[in-house]
Design an enzyme around this catalytic site. Sequence first.
Site, PDB file in Angstrom:
ATOM      1  N   ARG A 138      -5.573  21.228 -15.825  1.00 58.62           N
ATOM      2  CA  ARG A 138      -4.519  20.290 -16.235  1.00 58.62           C
ATOM      3  C   ARG A 138      -4.768  19.727 -17.629  1.00 58.62           C
ATOM      4  O   ARG A 138      -3.842  19.278 -18.306  1.00 58.62           O
ATOM      5  CB  ARG A 138      -4.383  19.147 -15.222  1.00 58.62           C
ATOM      6  CG  ARG A 138      -3.233  18.203 -15.561  1.00 58.62           C
ATOM      7  CD  ARG A 138      -2.921  17.188 -14.485  1.00 58.62           C
ATOM      8  NE  ARG A 138      -1.787  16.365 -14.911  1.00 58.62           N
ATOM      9  CZ  ARG A 138      -1.072  15.612 -14.099  1.00 58.62           C
ATOM     10  NH1 ARG A 138      -1.345  15.574 -12.831  1.00 58.62           N
ATOM     11  NH2 ARG A 138      -0.059  14.895 -14.570  1.00 58.62           N
ATOM     12  N   LYS A 179       1.500  11.268 -12.538  1.00 59.91           N
ATOM     13  CA  LYS A 179       0.737  10.243 -13.262  1.00 59.91           C
ATOM     14  C   LYS A 179       1.578   8.985 -13.396  1.00 59.91           C
ATOM     15  O   LYS A 179       2.675   9.011 -13.961  1.00 59.91           O
ATOM     16  CB  LYS A 179       0.344  10.755 -14.652  1.00 59.91           C
ATOM     17  CG  LYS A 179      -0.807  11.744 -14.634  1.00 59.91           C
ATOM     18  CD  LYS A 179      -1.349  11.984 -16.042  1.00 59.91           C
ATOM     19  CE  LYS A 179      -2.552  12.900 -16.026  1.00 59.91           C
ATOM     20  NZ  LYS A 179      -3.045  13.189 -17.390  1.00 59.91           N
ATOM     21  N   HIS A 198       6.486   8.332 -29.067  1.00 59.29           N
ATOM     22  CA  HIS A 198       5.434   9.169 -28.485  1.00 59.29           C
ATOM     23  C   HIS A 198       5.474  10.599 -29.053  1.00 59.29           C
ATOM     24  O   HIS A 198       4.473  11.109 -29.553  1.00 59.29           O
ATOM     25  CB  HIS A 198       5.579   9.204 -26.969  1.00 59.29           C
ATOM     26  CG  HIS A 198       4.577  10.083 -26.282  1.00 59.29           C
ATOM     27  ND1 HIS A 198       3.241   9.771 -26.215  1.00 59.29           N
ATOM     28  CD2 HIS A 198       4.703  11.282 -25.653  1.00 59.29           C
ATOM     29  CE1 HIS A 198       2.590  10.725 -25.559  1.00 59.29           C
ATOM     30  NE2 HIS A 198       3.458  11.659 -25.210  1.00 59.29           N
ATOM     31  N   ARG A 239       0.809  -1.231   0.000  1.00 63.67           N
ATOM     32  CA  ARG A 239       0.000   0.000   0.000  1.00 63.67           C
ATOM     33  C   ARG A 239       0.839   1.276   0.000  1.00 63.67           C
ATOM     34  O   ARG A 239       0.385   2.324   0.453  1.00 63.67           O
ATOM     35  CB  ARG A 239      -0.969   0.026   1.184  1.00 63.67           C
ATOM     36  CG  ARG A 239      -1.987  -1.104   1.151  1.00 63.67           C
ATOM     37  CD  ARG A 239      -3.240  -0.725   1.918  1.00 63.67           C
ATOM     38  NE  ARG A 239      -4.081  -1.890   2.138  1.00 63.67           N
ATOM     39  CZ  ARG A 239      -4.019  -2.670   3.211  1.00 63.67           C
ATOM     40  NH1 ARG A 239      -3.157  -2.414   4.166  1.00 63.67           N
ATOM     41  NH2 ARG A 239      -4.824  -3.702   3.327  1.00 63.67           N
ATOM     42  N   HIS A 263      -2.341  10.462 -29.217  1.00 69.64           N
ATOM     43  CA  HIS A 263      -2.422   9.150 -28.573  1.00 69.64           C
ATOM     44  C   HIS A 263      -3.098   8.126 -29.477  1.00 69.64           C
ATOM     45  O   HIS A 263      -2.672   6.977 -29.557  1.00 69.64           O
ATOM     46  CB  HIS A 263      -3.226   9.245 -27.274  1.00 69.64           C
ATOM     47  CG  HIS A 263      -2.365   9.330 -26.060  1.00 69.64           C
ATOM     48  ND1 HIS A 263      -2.837   9.740 -24.844  1.00 69.64           N
ATOM     49  CD2 HIS A 263      -1.050   9.057 -25.872  1.00 69.64           C
ATOM     50  CE1 HIS A 263      -1.863   9.716 -23.954  1.00 69.64           C
ATOM     51  NE2 HIS A 263      -0.765   9.309 -24.551  1.00 69.64           N
ATOM     52  N   HIS A 294      -2.427  15.613 -27.719  1.00 70.41           N
ATOM     53  CA  HIS A 294      -2.405  14.233 -27.224  1.00 70.41           C
ATOM     54  C   HIS A 294      -3.689  13.454 -27.520  1.00 70.41           C
ATOM     55  O   HIS A 294      -3.701  12.243 -27.368  1.00 70.41           O
ATOM     56  CB  HIS A 294      -2.148  14.216 -25.713  1.00 70.41           C
ATOM     57  CG  HIS A 294      -0.699  14.430 -25.377  1.00 70.41           C
ATOM     58  ND1 HIS A 294      -0.040  15.603 -25.679  1.00 70.41           N
ATOM     59  CD2 HIS A 294       0.231  13.630 -24.791  1.00 70.41           C
ATOM     60  CE1 HIS A 294       1.223  15.516 -25.270  1.00 70.41           C
ATOM     61  NE2 HIS A 294       1.416  14.323 -24.730  1.00 70.41           N
ATOM     62  N   GLU A 339      -6.681  16.578 -12.678  1.00 65.17           N
ATOM     63  CA  GLU A 339      -7.196  16.847 -14.014  1.00 65.17           C
ATOM     64  C   GLU A 339      -8.701  17.072 -14.032  1.00 65.17           C
ATOM     65  O   GLU A 339      -9.422  16.552 -14.878  1.00 65.17           O
ATOM     66  CB  GLU A 339      -6.796  15.711 -14.974  1.00 65.17           C
ATOM     67  CG  GLU A 339      -6.810  16.146 -16.424  1.00 65.17           C
ATOM     68  CD  GLU A 339      -6.091  15.164 -17.350  1.00 65.17           C
ATOM     69  OE1 GLU A 339      -4.883  14.929 -17.145  1.00 65.17           O
ATOM     70  OE2 GLU A 339      -6.721  14.661 -18.271  1.00 65.17           O
ATOM     71  N   ASN A 394      -3.006  18.215 -22.402  1.00 65.67           N
ATOM     72  CA  ASN A 394      -3.376  17.206 -23.397  1.00 65.67           C
ATOM     73  C   ASN A 394      -3.385  17.756 -24.814  1.00 65.67           C
ATOM     74  O   ASN A 394      -3.723  17.027 -25.753  1.00 65.67           O
ATOM     75  CB  ASN A 394      -4.759  16.631 -23.068  1.00 65.67           C
ATOM     76  CG  ASN A 394      -4.750  15.865 -21.765  1.00 65.67           C
ATOM     77  OD1 ASN A 394      -3.756  15.235 -21.428  1.00 65.67           O
ATOM     78  ND2 ASN A 394      -5.841  15.945 -21.020  1.00 65.67           N
ATOM     79  N   LYS A 443       4.945  23.041 -16.644  1.00 67.50           N
ATOM     80  CA  LYS A 443       4.103  21.911 -16.254  1.00 67.50           C
ATOM     81  C   LYS A 443       3.781  21.973 -14.763  1.00 67.50           C
ATOM     82  O   LYS A 443       2.641  21.741 -14.351  1.00 67.50           O
ATOM     83  CB  LYS A 443       4.780  20.583 -16.601  1.00 67.50           C
ATOM     84  CG  LYS A 443       3.904  19.404 -16.207  1.00 67.50           C
ATOM     85  CD  LYS A 443       4.171  18.127 -16.945  1.00 67.50           C
ATOM     86  CE  LYS A 443       3.105  17.095 -16.567  1.00 67.50           C
ATOM     87  NZ  LYS A 443       3.420  15.767 -17.068  1.00 67.50           N
ATOM     88  N   GLU A 475       7.277  17.582 -26.312  1.00 66.20           N
ATOM     89  CA  GLU A 475       6.614  18.085 -25.101  1.00 66.20           C
ATOM     90  C   GLU A 475       7.103  19.491 -24.759  1.00 66.20           C
ATOM     91  O   GLU A 475       6.365  20.292 -24.170  1.00 66.20           O
ATOM     92  CB  GLU A 475       6.846  17.127 -23.917  1.00 66.20           C
ATOM     93  CG  GLU A 475       6.283  15.719 -24.107  1.00 66.20           C
ATOM     94  CD  GLU A 475       4.745  15.638 -24.091  1.00 66.20           C
ATOM     95  OE1 GLU A 475       4.080  16.628 -23.720  1.00 66.20           O
ATOM     96  OE2 GLU A 475       4.215  14.569 -24.469  1.00 66.20           O
TER      97      GLU A 475
END
Lengths: 352, 352
Positions: free
Chosen positions: A229, A135, A255, A113, A240, A236, A225, A233, A215, A177
């Site tokens: 935030r 993330k 990417h 945990r 993506h 993206h 998000e 994207n 960022k 990026e």
Amino acid sequence: MPTIKCDNYNVHINDDWNNFGEFIGSREYSKIGVLVDENTKLHCLPKFLAGVKELEYVLIEITSGEQQKNLETCQHIWNTMLDNGFDRHSLLINLGGGVIGDMGGFCACTFMRGMDFIQVPTTLLSQVDASVGGKLGIDFQDYKNLIGVIQNPIMVWIDDHFLETLESRQIRSGYAEIIKHALIQDAEMWEEIKEITNLENIEWGPIIERSVKIKRDVVVQDQREGGLRKILNFGHTLGHAIESENLHQPDFLLHGEAIGIGMITEAYISKELLDLCEEEYIDIKNYILSIYPHYPNHLVNEKNILEKLLKDKKNRRGLVNFSLLKKLGECTFDVKPNESTIIKSLEDYKTL
Amino acid sequence: MPTIKCDNYNVHINDDWNNFGEFIGSREYSKIGVLVDENTKLHCLPKFLAGVKELEYVLIEITSGEQQKNLETCQHIWNTMLDNGFDRHSLLINLGGGVIGDMGGFCACTFMRGMDFIQVPTTLLSQVDASVGGKLGIDFQDYKNLIGVIQNPIMVWIDDHFLETLESRQIRSGYAEIIKHALIQDAEMWEEIKEITNLENIEWGPIIERSVKIKRDVVVQDQREGGLRKILNFGHTLGHAIESENLHQPDFLLHGEAIGIGMITEAYISKELLDLCEEEYIDIKNYILSIYPHYPNHLVNEKNILEKLLKDKKNRRGLVNFSLLKKLGECTFDVKPNESTIIKSLEDYKTL
């Protein structure tokens, strides 16, 4: 050397390695693991160990590549920690690119945990992007990062010397990026990076710092998000889908290469739906095409790309949410173009 | 009806079911899933659906039992959500005991990096224990809850009518956590529950409320178990090891049955090392043995039990940490008995 404060941890850029050793030395970890793949073991681990002297550690090795970012590899990492007597007072240091950081972070957060982890990103992409924002996760059933959590490391350590061993294609991928951060938040930075026509022999430290700060400023306002935030994207949503559609092709895209296409097509949609003007769109398109090749063949299966869009995590009730540019340096979110506008943007890219 | 406030969510006990419907109705979820096993589908789902009228939901069904609390079952849950178009704005309602709540919560927290979940615990054990504190997870390589996270649900809904269909052995198992809560924090409650000699025809609502409040008061002070929360582990250090050692035997123990043994043996160690007096120890032992059978055969493999102790998540640097009673209603933590004291406690139990 610059230290960027993010919530409850710091991002160190080109800092004195002695500070790394002192930081972990003061914390009395029961065990310390270093997660690498075969590439970072060869190219980055020696430099890391030269920096952090006399470290007692367990090496945890995985095979490189996005294809390995799955539950099976997590089980290998958890098993190795279990076999070596790790507990919740242990530390995992993730030495590598986005796959290592995302997956190692996820494994650390979920082992008993939650144990501490440090990100030592070694690619340009992970240094400017994955290192900040918490993330973490793995791919599942062909969907990128479908399983994961959002949690911060206790430290991020960026050293641009790691970039020296990177292939130029990897540098170029990470650079996408940096372009994105300028486009969504910093028009002045956009004008400056446009001067960069060749990605070799760049002094990356200051550029990484500026990019990470953009960022950080976004993420500290909205880590989960819920709103702001989402501007991260930009590029993206289509990016993506295109990356994912070509993932198993021999000429798959990195990417940042896919995000390059995503930024051009989403700038096109921005022009159609928002106030981004024609000249700004052309400016964006021309600069990106001066850095990246043109990939029309990767957009052939439009139907598949549109289907992938609908499965994006960012959606709500089956509508596809885009983050789009209002102008250079300003981005908005939750715009929902209709399908024909999306198709037009892909067609436009193909005929460039 | 009592509502207990815990951090950022509420625990509702025997509340009007219309409030449940209103709570989720106001939140515009893209999809709602209800996780059940074959037992709760049969015994609890009809009652749930009678309470929450006109609910549009996707039923997600798993096989009951601790043996199913693993990554394979998680993959089934994630896949079902994926196939049904769930996204991060969806909701998972976990209708069942501890396995359903722990695993369903873990799956919700990690699906697309986190969606909402509600716990509707249907066993006495999960109502008084698992429903509060945010511990989620699955078993891995024979270790209980080795993989997991700590995160709160958006609501906990306890209805003691669910207990009507439980076997008496299950009720008895859950009752162990009620005994524990009294022993560690509330001497007055201990005196009151000692009057309970038969677990049938009990009005559980008020007892559950009192028990949940004790746990809530501990957990809000220390959710990540840095200190105080450890007192909730009273009875669980030896208890877990004994449960785990017998897990694959035909006469395996239910959680609370093992915790009953754990409380007697750890009260013995408390008497040896701390100020708990002989009379108090006898009081504890006699009451627990009046509710639970005596299980000497489950302690035969002492060596295995001691080995399991060392692998407990609660340990630090290979020392076994116990939470022990200073007196009735007061508990302390991070006590490290030597091996011979631990063995004596097991021997003492066997000869009772």
